[in-house]
Design a protein around this motif. Structure first.
Motif, PDB file in Angstrom:
ATOM      1  N   ARG A 254       1.286  -1.104  -0.625  1.00  0.00           N
ATOM      2  CA  ARG A 254       0.075  -0.387  -0.037  1.00  0.00           C
ATOM      3  C   ARG A 254       0.534   1.503  -0.471  1.00  0.00           C
ATOM      4  O   ARG A 254       1.995   1.301   1.188  1.00  0.00           O
TER       5      ARG A 254
ATOM      6  N   ARG B  99       1.801   3.316   3.155  1.00  0.00           N
ATOM      7  CA  ARG B  99       1.712   3.136   4.289  1.00  0.00           C
ATOM      8  C   ARG B  99       2.627   3.610   5.302  1.00  0.00           C
ATOM      9  O   ARG B  99       4.053   3.772   3.994  1.00  0.00           O
TER      10      ARG B  99
ATOM     11  N   LYS C 234     -10.923  -1.621  10.575  1.00  0.00           N
ATOM     12  CA  LYS C 234      -9.867  -0.558   9.539  1.00  0.00           C
ATOM     13  C   LYS C 234      -8.427  -1.617   9.661  1.00  0.00           C
ATOM     14  O   LYS C 234      -7.990  -1.441   8.286  1.00  0.00           O
ATOM     15  N   ARG C 235      -8.531  -2.278  10.642  1.00  0.00           N
ATOM     16  CA  ARG C 235      -6.767  -2.674  10.057  1.00  0.00           C
ATOM     17  C   ARG C 235      -6.998  -4.351   9.208  1.00  0.00           C
ATOM     18  O   ARG C 235      -6.181  -3.737   8.562  1.00  0.00           O
TER      19      ARG C 235
ATOM     20  N   ASP D 187      -6.918  -2.365   5.385  1.00  0.00           N
ATOM     21  CA  ASP D 187      -5.623  -1.965   5.742  1.00  0.00           C
ATOM     22  C   ASP D 187      -4.577  -3.246   4.819  1.00  0.00           C
ATOM     23  O   ASP D 187      -3.361  -2.781   4.151  1.00  0.00           O
ATOM     24  N   ASP D 188      -5.105  -4.377   5.881  1.00  0.00           N
ATOM     25  CA  ASP D 188      -4.693  -5.659   5.270  1.00  0.00           C
ATOM     26  C   ASP D 188      -5.239  -6.379   4.480  1.00  0.00           C
ATOM     27  O   ASP D 188      -4.105  -7.688   3.949  1.00  0.00           O
TER      28      ASP D 188
ATOM     29  N   VAL E 240      -5.209  -0.917  -1.484  1.00  0.00           N
ATOM     30  CA  VAL E 240      -4.713  -2.419  -0.173  1.00  0.00           C
ATOM     31  C   VAL E 240      -3.748  -2.575  -0.336  1.00  0.00           C
ATOM     32  O   VAL E 240      -2.405  -2.380  -1.799  1.00  0.00           O
ATOM     33  N   ARG E 241      -2.966  -3.773   0.236  1.00  0.00           N
ATOM     34  CA  ARG E 241      -1.763  -4.209   0.289  1.00  0.00           C
ATOM     35  C   ARG E 241      -1.612  -5.011  -0.843  1.00  0.00           C
ATOM     36  O   ARG E 241      -0.313  -5.044  -1.294  1.00  0.00           O
TER      37      ARG E 241
END
Length: 380
Positions: A58, A61, A302-303, A306-307, A334-335
């Protein structure tokens, strides 16, 4: 579902310019309109170049975020993403544009790359993990993708792997693997027999174990009111599965407004959002916005976003959808993003066999597995 959700609009979930999951920029790419140039079917031939997008970090990040384990060690880097110095967000975006431009025209993945990906997927885990496959919409290939990952992990890892159907009613997971040669149970029989389950063999008595070692726990196909699978049932089920399985793959039914899905997300270590075509993008962005809308009450959501890993399915050999544009959209928020190319073996809802997949699909599946094992959720 609200009118906004049905239309694919994210306005009710803050779909403004500050929302990374606002899909309106894609309207001219994924909606109805003039046909895109017809795809060249030769790209799916065994000798063709595999689609290239996997485990892209991402861009925004913070440097070093998510790269350490609980013990303070360095988090393993994806095999598809060699260790490198931290670049600026602008450089990351530029790299993403180049990857998009080169899609379908990069050098073919060699046997050595597949070996490195397989080695990465075999990395040990420090505790049991649960992967949730989600999407508000149906027909995106979510169940198919969950089975593919389960078969891959079971073929490469030593620890037991289970795929679970978490549909409140009758799900389709059990129909994508060979029928059990002996009477098998389902999610209901495990929950009701929890007091008698002591060992992995006790638990496997309820499972359909398929070639390659994947255990599959189907939904209860009964139409009785007592057969409805609830959030309380799921919580009890995962408590049992985490005692005996290294990785649990949970296939959720379509729809996010369900107490079962909430229980799945509360337990999940990683979410995989499966998208396909224009409708798949809109349902996936609605899914993410639903989670973002609840993130204040549940910061874990949210975590998880993000992952997240996004899988973009190409379920037709000819399409009017600009897949590269869709991949670029996901890559910036996204990651990891992986494309599963069109594969005739996966069409029609038939039994899935890894050896019958094309070479391109197998390579992308390895990249998908690597993105999962390299996730923050799997290394905490």
């Amino acid at each position: 579902m609200s009118e906004n959700a049905g239309s694919g609009r994210n306005d009710s979930f803050g779909g403004g310019s500050d929302n990374p999951w606002d899909d309106r920029a894609l309207d001219d790419q994924v909606g109805p309109g003039e046909a895109e140039p017809q795809a060249d079917n030769t790209q799916w031939a065994e000798s063709a170049t595999p689609a290239s997008v996997t485990a892209v970090r991402r861009p925004l990040r913070p440097a070093g975020a998510g790269n350490t384990t609980k013990a303070g060690g360095q988090r393993p880097v994806s095999a598809a993403e060699p260790r490198r110095r931290e670049d600026s967000p602008k450089s990351e975006k530029r790299r993403g544009r180049w990857l998009t431009m080169l899609r379908g025209r990069t050098a073919a993945t060699g046997p050595g790359d597949d070996v490195a990906l397989a080695k990465s997927i075999r990395r040990p885990l420090n505790e049991p993990k649960n992967i949730a496959f989600i999407n508000e919409g149906g027909g995106t290939g979510k169940t198919t993708t969950a089975v593919l990952l389960g078969l891959l992990l079971a073929s490469l890892r030593n620890g037991p792997i289970v795929a679970v159907d978490a549909s409140p009613g009758c799900g389709d997971l059990g129909n994508r693997v060979p029928e059990s040669k002996r009477p098998a149970g389902n999610v209901r029989s495990v929950v009701e027999g929890a007091g008698r389950i002591r060992t992995l063999d006790d638990l496997r008595a309820h499972m359909n174990r398929v070639a390659g070692g994947l255990d599959v726990l189907a939904a209860d196909a009964s139409t009785s009111a007592e057969a409805v699978f609830t959030s309380t049932d799921y919580v009890r089920l995962t408590e049992i599965l985490r005692e005996h399985y290294e990785v649990t793959i949970t296939d959720c039914a379509a729809g996010m407004v369900s107490d079962v899905v909430e229980a799945v997300l509360d337990d999940a270590d990683l979410v995989v959002i499966v998208s396909e075509g224009g409708d798949g993008v809109r349902s996936s962005t609605w899914t993410a916005n639903r989670m973002m809308d609840r993130a204040e009450a549940k910061p874990k959501y949210k975590r998880l976003l993000d992952d997240a890993v996004v899988v973009v399915n190409s379920r037709h050999d000819r399409t009017k959808t600009n897949t590269a544009k869709i991949m670029d959209f996901y890559r910036n928020i996204v990651r990891a993003v992986v494309e599963v190319p069109f594969d005739q073996h996966l069409e029609g809802g038939d039994i899935i066999v890894l050896d019958k997949l094309s070479k391109n699909t197998r390579t992308q599946l390895l990249r998908f597995g690597d993105a999962v094992i390299s996730s923050d959720g799997f290394n905490q």
